[in-house]
Design a protein around this motif. Structure first.
Motif, PDB file in Angstrom:
ATOM      1  N   LEU A   1       0.929  -1.425  -0.277  1.00 26.45           N
ATOM      2  CA  LEU A   1      -0.293  -0.264   0.086  1.00 26.45           C
ATOM      3  C   LEU A   1       1.169   1.087  -0.472  1.00 26.45           C
ATOM      4  N   ALA A   2       1.941   1.522   0.641  1.00 21.82           N
ATOM      5  CA  ALA A   2       3.192   2.117   1.002  1.00 21.82           C
ATOM      6  C   ALA A   2       3.463   2.188  -0.522  1.00 21.82           C
ATOM      7  N   ASP A   3       4.170   1.669  -1.282  1.00 23.06           N
ATOM      8  CA  ASP A   3       4.666   1.162  -2.361  1.00 23.06           C
ATOM      9  C   ASP A   3       3.379   2.423  -3.667  1.00 23.06           C
ATOM     10  N   LYS A   4       2.420   1.715  -3.464  1.00 26.17           N
ATOM     11  CA  LYS A   4       1.423   2.242  -4.072  1.00 26.17           C
ATOM     12  C   LYS A   4       0.986   3.852  -4.096  1.00 26.17           C
ATOM     13  N   VAL A   5       0.927   4.921  -3.329  1.00 25.85           N
ATOM     14  CA  VAL A   5       1.173   5.704  -3.122  1.00 25.85           C
ATOM     15  C   VAL A   5       2.433   6.325  -3.500  1.00 25.85           C
ATOM     16  N   ASP A   6       3.224   6.130  -3.612  1.00 22.75           N
ATOM     17  CA  ASP A   6       4.065   6.767  -4.744  1.00 22.75           C
ATOM     18  C   ASP A   6       3.919   6.064  -6.238  1.00 22.75           C
ATOM     19  N   ILE A   7       3.628   5.033  -6.744  1.00 19.20           N
ATOM     20  CA  ILE A   7       2.939   4.442  -7.274  1.00 19.20           C
ATOM     21  C   ILE A   7       2.032   5.771  -8.535  1.00 19.20           C
ATOM     22  N   VAL A   8       1.322   5.486  -7.587  1.00 20.71           N
ATOM     23  CA  VAL A   8       0.138   6.859  -8.309  1.00 20.71           C
ATOM     24  C   VAL A   8       0.306   7.722  -8.801  1.00 20.71           C
ATOM     25  N   GLN A   9       1.133   8.767  -7.418  1.00 21.43           N
ATOM     26  CA  GLN A   9       1.690   9.641  -6.890  1.00 21.43           C
ATOM     27  C   GLN A   9       2.458   9.889  -8.368  1.00 21.43           C
TER      28      GLN A   9
END
Length: 319
Positions: free
Chosen positions: A159-167
């Motif tokens: 989930l933490a990775d996806k925050v950066d991926i989507v940003q």
């Protein structure tokens, strides 16, 4: 769609990207291990269109031999000699750190080898943002470019990775001048199901956007692919959201899903896919030998626009 038909169709979205990139200063790009025809042709074609000023990094004898075999004139291009592919990756990254290049491009070496040099703790190009890959896709019949992320770097993102991926994807969409950024967080279904972790993560990402932890876009999820991109499918499911049926950014659950989705669009729907890695100090152009000429040029155009945006931002901060 046959390969010939795909190659002959118009690339309206990519044509606009390339035109936008031609309107800004061409960045200097370090081409890591430019030792085959594909890498050299990509660099020459992009240079000819004013999308980049390439520096060829690699064993000089091999570069010149590859150019001669392909009948390519590289006399106008600078060459930085190295001994082997690992040294090529390291030297290309060093050129960026020294301020001699504003972007990287993968040549005839493995993606993992180039990315290892980019992410190394000492002498790499890491930032506080996690690195991620975006395909900027020109899909026949789709009204605007479509960003698919992540299909090449993060295998099983948290989930933490996806925050950066989507940003990263949202920031890219703004650089590419999307009128409105609408992110669909994909899963197999459009309802939250505790047995499907990606649906829970989708709901969490949407709430994080509500709280300002993700900015610059409209987010909705979980959404299945059909109701993310088809208004008819969204209406059948009675989904009322500004994203459902109108998504222009697709956040996939994992690399396998993203890779299959992007390649399905490319090889079964006649789409082209420009690939770029974000989150480092400079954009990293990832091309494949299977890419069309237009897709390779679009990848270079995207990198040029990102490099210009970073330079403009640096000038503002320094003013």
């Amino acid at each position: 769609m046959s390969p010939a038909a795909a190659e002959s169709r118009q690339h309206v979205h990519y044509d606009r990207l390339i035109a936008a990139a031609q309107a800004v200063e061409a960045p200097v790009v370090a081409v890591a291990h430019a030792c085959d025809r594909n890498a050299l042709e990509s660099a020459l074609d992009a240079a000819r269109l004013g999308l980049m000023t390439p520096i060829l990094v690699g064993p000089e004898a091999r570069i010149r031999a590859a150019a001669a075999e392909a009948g390519l004139d590289i006399s106008s291009l600078a060459i930085v000699p190295t001994e082997h592919s690992h040294a090529s990756a390291q030297r290309a990254v060093q050129l960026v750190r020294e301020g001699h290049a504003a972007a990287l491009m993968k040549g005839s070496l493995h993606t993992d080898e180039l990315m290892a040099a980019v992410v190394q703790a000492e002498g790499g190009l890491r930032t506080s943002r996690r690195l991620s890959h975006c395909f900027v896709m020109d899909v026949p019949g789709f009204p605007e470019p479509l960003i698919v992320t992540d299909a090449a770097v993060n295998i099983a993102p948290t989930l933490a990775d996806k925050v950066d991926i989507v940003q990263n994807a949202i920031d890219l969409a703004h650089i590419l001048a999307f009128d409105e950024v609408r992110v669909a967080i994909l899963s197999a279904v459009e309802t939250v199901n505790p047995k499907i972790p990606s649906t829970i993560e989708a709901a969490a990402l949407c709430k994080m956007a509500d709280r300002g932890q993700i900015t610059g876009a409209l987010l909705d999820g979980p959404l299945a692919l059909d109701n993310a991109v088809s208004m008819e499918a969204a209406e059948v499911k009675q989904l009322k959201s500004p994203v459902a049926g109108r998504a222009n950014v697709l956040l996939v659950p994992d690399l396998e899903t993203g890779n299959v989705l992007a390649k399905s669009l490319t090889f079964m729907a006649g789409a082209d896919a420009a690939g770029i890695v974000l989150g480092a100090r400079v954009p990293v152009i990832l091309t494949s030998r299977a890419d069309s000429v237009q897709a390779r040029l679009a990848s270079c155009a995207v990198a040029a626009l990102i490099a210009h945006s970073k330079l403009a931002g640096a000038r503002l901060l320094g003013s």
